[in-house]
Design a protein around this motif. Structure first.
Motif, PDB file in Angstrom:
ATOM      1  N   LEU A   1     -34.674  38.972 -18.244  1.00  0.00           N
ATOM      2  CA  LEU A   1     -34.595  39.963 -17.184  1.00  0.00           C
ATOM      3  C   LEU A   1     -33.558  39.741 -16.221  1.00  0.00           C
ATOM      4  CD1 LEU A   1     -38.335  40.984 -16.738  1.00  0.00           C
ATOM      5  CD2 LEU A   1     -36.606  42.095 -18.311  1.00  0.00           C
ATOM      6  N   ARG A   2     -33.052  40.694 -15.679  1.00  0.00           N
ATOM      7  CA  ARG A   2     -31.674  40.309 -14.676  1.00  0.00           C
ATOM      8  C   ARG A   2     -32.327  39.764 -13.413  1.00  0.00           C
ATOM      9  NH1 ARG A   2     -30.262  45.782 -11.970  1.00  0.00           N
ATOM     10  NH2 ARG A   2     -32.372  45.375 -11.401  1.00  0.00           N
ATOM     11  N   ASP A   3     -33.526  39.888 -12.958  1.00  0.00           N
ATOM     12  CA  ASP A   3     -34.081  39.443 -11.849  1.00  0.00           C
ATOM     13  C   ASP A   3     -34.953  38.341 -11.993  1.00  0.00           C
ATOM     14  OD1 ASP A   3     -32.688  41.451 -10.385  1.00  0.00           O
ATOM     15  OD2 ASP A   3     -34.484  42.805 -10.585  1.00  0.00           O
TER      16      ASP A   3
ATOM     17  N   TYR B   1     -29.192  38.916 -23.186  1.00  0.00           N
ATOM     18  CA  TYR B   1     -29.624  38.673 -24.388  1.00  0.00           C
ATOM     19  C   TYR B   1     -28.879  37.501 -25.014  1.00  0.00           C
ATOM     20  CZ  TYR B   1     -31.789  43.197 -24.279  1.00  0.00           C
ATOM     21  OH  TYR B   1     -32.667  44.144 -23.854  1.00  0.00           O
ATOM     22  N   VAL B   2     -29.747  36.611 -25.730  1.00  0.00           N
ATOM     23  CA  VAL B   2     -29.327  35.356 -26.163  1.00  0.00           C
ATOM     24  C   VAL B   2     -29.728  35.128 -27.739  1.00  0.00           C
ATOM     25  CG1 VAL B   2     -29.274  32.923 -25.949  1.00  0.00           C
ATOM     26  CG2 VAL B   2     -29.508  34.175 -23.733  1.00  0.00           C
ATOM     27  N   SER B   3     -28.770  35.053 -28.465  1.00  0.00           N
ATOM     28  CA  SER B   3     -29.145  34.616 -29.910  1.00  0.00           C
ATOM     29  C   SER B   3     -29.107  33.310 -30.137  1.00  0.00           C
ATOM     30  CB  SER B   3     -28.102  35.298 -31.159  1.00  0.00           C
ATOM     31  OG  SER B   3     -26.669  35.018 -30.879  1.00  0.00           O
TER      32      SER B   3
ATOM     33  N   VAL C   1     -30.199  29.588 -18.240  1.00  0.00           N
ATOM     34  CA  VAL C   1     -31.046  29.653 -19.306  1.00  0.00           C
ATOM     35  C   VAL C   1     -31.167  28.344 -20.048  1.00  0.00           C
ATOM     36  CG1 VAL C   1     -32.072  30.597 -21.603  1.00  0.00           C
ATOM     37  CG2 VAL C   1     -30.822  32.144 -19.926  1.00  0.00           C
ATOM     38  N   ALA C   2     -32.186  27.535 -19.956  1.00  0.00           N
ATOM     39  CA  ALA C   2     -32.191  26.385 -20.682  1.00  0.00           C
ATOM     40  C   ALA C   2     -33.388  25.962 -21.198  1.00  0.00           C
ATOM     41  CB  ALA C   2     -32.071  25.102 -19.364  1.00  0.00           C
ATOM     42  N   SER C   3     -33.234  24.913 -22.395  1.00  0.00           N
ATOM     43  CA  SER C   3     -34.751  24.575 -22.666  1.00  0.00           C
ATOM     44  C   SER C   3     -34.766  23.296 -21.971  1.00  0.00           C
ATOM     45  CB  SER C   3     -34.333  24.292 -24.157  1.00  0.00           C
ATOM     46  OG  SER C   3     -35.395  23.633 -24.876  1.00  0.00           O
ATOM     47  N   ASP C   4     -36.190  22.989 -21.963  1.00  0.00           N
ATOM     48  CA  ASP C   4     -36.679  21.633 -21.190  1.00  0.00           C
ATOM     49  C   ASP C   4     -36.650  20.696 -22.136  1.00  0.00           C
ATOM     50  OD1 ASP C   4     -38.913  22.233 -22.699  1.00  0.00           O
ATOM     51  OD2 ASP C   4     -40.163  22.039 -20.591  1.00  0.00           O
ATOM     52  N   ASP C   5     -36.142  20.624 -23.222  1.00  0.00           N
ATOM     53  CA  ASP C   5     -36.069  19.740 -24.197  1.00  0.00           C
ATOM     54  C   ASP C   5     -34.489  18.797 -24.047  1.00  0.00           C
ATOM     55  OD1 ASP C   5     -38.441  20.195 -25.371  1.00  0.00           O
ATOM     56  OD2 ASP C   5     -37.566  22.032 -26.207  1.00  0.00           O
ATOM     57  N   VAL C   6     -34.324  17.872 -24.516  1.00  0.00           N
ATOM     58  CA  VAL C   6     -33.168  17.259 -24.652  1.00  0.00           C
ATOM     59  C   VAL C   6     -32.192  17.966 -25.837  1.00  0.00           C
ATOM     60  CG1 VAL C   6     -33.889  15.009 -23.438  1.00  0.00           C
ATOM     61  CG2 VAL C   6     -34.065  15.502 -26.053  1.00  0.00           C
ATOM     62  N   ALA C   7     -31.070  17.598 -25.812  1.00  0.00           N
ATOM     63  CA  ALA C   7     -30.388  18.013 -26.916  1.00  0.00           C
ATOM     64  C   ALA C   7     -30.744  17.772 -28.363  1.00  0.00           C
ATOM     65  CB  ALA C   7     -28.776  17.769 -26.962  1.00  0.00           C
ATOM     66  N   PHE C   8     -31.475  16.795 -28.669  1.00  0.00           N
ATOM     67  CA  PHE C   8     -31.834  16.320 -29.769  1.00  0.00           C
ATOM     68  C   PHE C   8     -33.368  16.196 -29.971  1.00  0.00           C
ATOM     69  CE2 PHE C   8     -27.774  14.494 -29.233  1.00  0.00           C
ATOM     70  CZ  PHE C   8     -26.807  14.901 -30.384  1.00  0.00           C
TER      71      PHE C   8
ATOM     72  N   ALA D   1     -25.016  38.536 -24.504  1.00  0.00           N
ATOM     73  CA  ALA D   1     -24.725  40.149 -24.321  1.00  0.00           C
ATOM     74  C   ALA D   1     -25.455  40.602 -23.135  1.00  0.00           C
ATOM     75  CB  ALA D   1     -25.104  40.964 -25.541  1.00  0.00           C
ATOM     76  N   ARG D   2     -25.216  41.505 -22.463  1.00  0.00           N
ATOM     77  CA  ARG D   2     -25.515  42.188 -21.100  1.00  0.00           C
ATOM     78  C   ARG D   2     -25.912  43.533 -21.610  1.00  0.00           C
ATOM     79  NH1 ARG D   2     -23.382  41.902 -16.117  1.00  0.00           N
ATOM     80  NH2 ARG D   2     -25.418  42.428 -15.238  1.00  0.00           N
ATOM     81  N   ASP D   3     -27.141  44.139 -21.237  1.00  0.00           N
ATOM     82  CA  ASP D   3     -27.154  45.468 -21.153  1.00  0.00           C
ATOM     83  C   ASP D   3     -26.984  46.253 -20.182  1.00  0.00           C
ATOM     84  OD1 ASP D   3     -29.357  45.404 -19.557  1.00  0.00           O
ATOM     85  OD2 ASP D   3     -30.920  45.584 -21.216  1.00  0.00           O
TER      86      ASP D   3
END
Length: 181
Positions: A127-129, A108-110, A78-85, A100-102
């Motif tokens: 989603l897993r897939d 799930y990402v907070s 999982v990534a943002s297509d933005d830079v860190a700033f 966390a994984r269900d």
């Protein structure tokens, strides 16, 4: 289990502590080539028999979540297509802190606000897939307001309720998500 894992944020490593060793041994995972930065939230990836086959890691400074398999291979999930700033787009992942994984294998990402005022404060479901890497967008939000505005506006359904810097995530065995705000 006999091991526990911790993300050492400032050392940029994940440590495995073997509780059966005398004294407990510490395994260190992190190299310059891997460029692990600020590991924050961790969750295990287990097979059907309960054996660890990987580890999910939220990297707050890099706005991403990665998976490390048992062989040490690192994959950005999982990534943002933005830079860190700045400028970070309002509907993109900002400073992930919890994973966390269900029971179905969904992730799930907070996220916290981090260094961007009024951005973050959401929980995403991947989603897993889903194809990897996933670029986070509004379609993944399961809790918090789409704009990322933090605060508190009462209890109720998670979507469209403001929350303030959700950090840790956990699931009941019956797979009801329980964000800890």
């Amino acid at each position: 289990g006999k091991n526990f894992y911790l993300g050492d944020f400032n050392a940029n490593v994940i440590r495995r502590i073997d509780l059966t060793a005398t004294p407990p041994t510490i395994w260190r995972f992190g190299t310059d080539a891997m460029a692990l930065q600020g590991p924050n939230g961790l969750t295990l990836d287990l097979d059907a028999a309960g054996n660890m086959i990987g580890l999910y890691v939220a990297e707050r400074p890099q706005n991403r979540v990665r998976r490390i398999d048992a062989a040490g291979t690192v994959i950005t999930l999982v990534a943002s297509d933005d830079v860190a700033f700045p400028p970070i787009k309002p509907d993109h992942l900002v400073a992930p802190t919890g994973v966390a994984r269900d029971s179905q294998g969904n992730l799930y990402v907070s996220e916290r606000a981090g260094f961007i005022p009024d951005r973050g404060h959401r929980i995403y479901k991947i989603l897993r897939d889903a194809p990897r890497p996933v670029v986070i967008g509004p379609e993944h939000i399961v809790a918090g307001v789409p704009t990322g505005l933090g605060g508190y506006d009462g209890d109720g359904p998670g979507l469209f309720r403001r929350m303030s810097q959700p950090a840790a995530l956990a699931f009941e065995l019956v797979a009801n998500g329980v964000p800890i705000d």
